[in-house]
Scaffold this active site. Sequence first.
Site, PDB file in Angstrom:
ATOM      1  N   ARG A   1      18.906   2.144  -1.287  1.00 54.63           N
ATOM      2  CA  ARG A   1      19.749   2.976  -0.401  1.00 54.63           C
ATOM      3  C   ARG A   1      21.081   2.305  -0.063  1.00 54.63           C
ATOM      4  NH1 ARG A   1      14.809   3.153   1.987  1.00 54.63           N
ATOM      5  NH2 ARG A   1      13.779   5.185   2.050  1.00 54.63           N
TER       6      ARG A   1
ATOM      7  N   ASP B   1      18.129  -4.585 -10.038  1.00 56.42           N
ATOM      8  CA  ASP B   1      17.092  -4.265  -9.053  1.00 56.42           C
ATOM      9  C   ASP B   1      15.742  -4.487  -9.718  1.00 56.42           C
ATOM     10  OD1 ASP B   1      17.009  -2.215  -6.306  1.00 56.42           O
ATOM     11  OD2 ASP B   1      15.164  -2.722  -7.390  1.00 56.42           O
TER      12      ASP B   1
ATOM     13  N   ALA C   1      22.009  -8.682   4.412  1.00 55.84           N
ATOM     14  CA  ALA C   1      20.609  -8.268   4.219  1.00 55.84           C
ATOM     15  C   ALA C   1      19.691  -9.113   5.103  1.00 55.84           C
ATOM     16  CB  ALA C   1      20.244  -8.384   2.747  1.00 55.84           C
TER      17      ALA C   1
ATOM     18  N   ASP D   1      26.435 -11.958   7.477  1.00 50.44           N
ATOM     19  CA  ASP D   1      26.046 -11.294   8.724  1.00 50.44           C
ATOM     20  C   ASP D   1      24.674 -11.778   9.189  1.00 50.44           C
ATOM     21  OD1 ASP D   1      26.352  -9.289  10.807  1.00 50.44           O
ATOM     22  OD2 ASP D   1      24.837  -8.098   9.746  1.00 50.44           O
TER      23      ASP D   1
ATOM     24  N   GLU E   1      18.413 -17.323  13.426  1.00 52.98           N
ATOM     25  CA  GLU E   1      19.374 -16.542  14.223  1.00 52.98           C
ATOM     26  C   GLU E   1      19.068 -16.679  15.708  1.00 52.98           C
ATOM     27  OE1 GLU E   1      19.514 -12.517  12.753  1.00 52.98           O
ATOM     28  OE2 GLU E   1      20.197 -13.151  10.803  1.00 52.98           O
TER      29      GLU E   1
ATOM     30  N   HIS F   1      24.773 -10.702  12.889  1.00 54.26           N
ATOM     31  CA  HIS F   1      23.764  -9.695  12.493  1.00 54.26           C
ATOM     32  C   HIS F   1      24.094  -8.330  13.119  1.00 54.26           C
ATOM     33  CE1 HIS F   1      19.296  -9.157  11.174  1.00 54.26           C
ATOM     34  NE2 HIS F   1      19.956  -8.022  11.055  1.00 54.26           N
TER      35      HIS F   1
ATOM     36  N   ALA G   1      23.717  -3.182  11.404  1.00 53.13           N
ATOM     37  CA  ALA G   1      23.254  -1.854  11.851  1.00 53.13           C
ATOM     38  C   ALA G   1      23.866  -1.452  13.185  1.00 53.13           C
ATOM     39  CB  ALA G   1      21.737  -1.881  11.986  1.00 53.13           C
TER      40      ALA G   1
HETATM   41  C1  3PG Z   1      17.642  -3.922   9.808  1.00 49.04           C
HETATM   42  O1  3PG Z   1      16.799  -4.538   9.152  1.00 49.04           O
HETATM   43  O2  3PG Z   1      17.481  -2.737  10.132  1.00 49.04           O
HETATM   44  C2  3PG Z   1      18.921  -4.588  10.207  1.00 49.04           C
HETATM   45  O3  3PG Z   1      18.948  -5.910   9.791  1.00 49.04           O
HETATM   46  C3  3PG Z   1      19.203  -4.473  11.690  1.00 49.04           C
HETATM   47  O4  3PG Z   1      18.431  -5.312  12.486  1.00 49.04           O
HETATM   48  P1  3PG Z   1      18.550  -5.154  14.078  1.00 49.04           P
HETATM   49  O5  3PG Z   1      17.960  -3.820  14.444  1.00 49.04           O
HETATM   50  O6  3PG Z   1      17.758  -6.260  14.666  1.00 49.04           O
HETATM   51  O7  3PG Z   1      19.993  -5.191  14.429  1.00 49.04           O
END
Ligand code: 3PG
Length: 313
Positions: free
Chosen positions: A151, A171, A231, A256, A261, A279, A282
């Site tokens: 995706r 892939d 990722a 990222d 972390e 990170h 998202a």
């Molecule tokens: C995910 O795997 O959806 C992303 O890395 C986002 O992670 P997070 O919801 O902890 O920000």
Amino acid sequence: MSDWKVLLADRIADAGKQILLDHAQVDDCPEISAEELHRDIGHYDAMVVRSRTQVTEALLKRAGRMKVVGRMGVGVDNIDLDAARSAGITVVNSPNATTIAVAELTMALMLDLARKTPRADGSMKKGHWDKKTLRGTELFGKTLGIIGIGRIGRAVAKRASGFGMRILGYDAFLTPDRVRENGAEPVSLDALYRKSDYISLHVPLTGVTRSMISAQTLERMKDGVHIVCAARGGVIDEAALLEALESGKVAGAGLDVFEVEPPGASPLVSHPRVITTPHIGAQTEEAQDRAAVDIATEILRALEGQELRWRVA
Ligand code: 3PG
């Protein structure tokens, strides 16, 4: 209202919270500590987590009432899926919600590496006008190797094509035809390493992908390659990447995600040719709203025994 009790163990957008509040008792504890979680987990029928919360075997053993764990987002490497299966606990995620956000951040990191925008902004803020030292390069005409062209990889391919990049794709799970359908020339991993000017990783963290970017694989890459990863941190061996940056083999990296972390005082974070973000792949308004609604509705489906769209265990 049913008697279901749902724990929100990480931050979830209001749109999703409201859906759960309409159907269940909800405890919103986005800062809950591991100790508190272990103490209280037994009260809940369902739990929502993001990547912060570690859903371990020890935790699941204490979750006597738990029916479903919802991962708001994609990566489930923080959830012990085998332990969930053994305990009869369903695990669901929201795999579609954050695709665009991660793809756009990947493009941003590539553009920032090419045009040195973070450095330019930093120097402007110090009152400088460093035009001469801020000569960049173009993405146009460069080759992008996408490792993992599902995706998110596909969304990156589409955007990078718009910039005039040549797209190579590898892939482990897709046929060459599917890789082509997803917008990339199918190639072996070795060819991708040898031919790419930019390499972007879009694979989950598994036993196979852990440290797949290592001293050995870096050695096979083009001199002056750029590496981007939004990722999972563990897919890059950070010590090997640092060495390759210092030797000049790698021209720049956009990261990222990190092995640990937050990464603390990491030499990678302070490296002048590395651009880092905490990170935030998202972390857009739109993605968070989508993910919250998707996971809330999927959790209710699981509690009600309905057919699931995104079951991972
Ligand atoms: C995910 O795997 O959806 C992303 O890395 C986002 O992670 P997070 O919801 O902890 O920000």
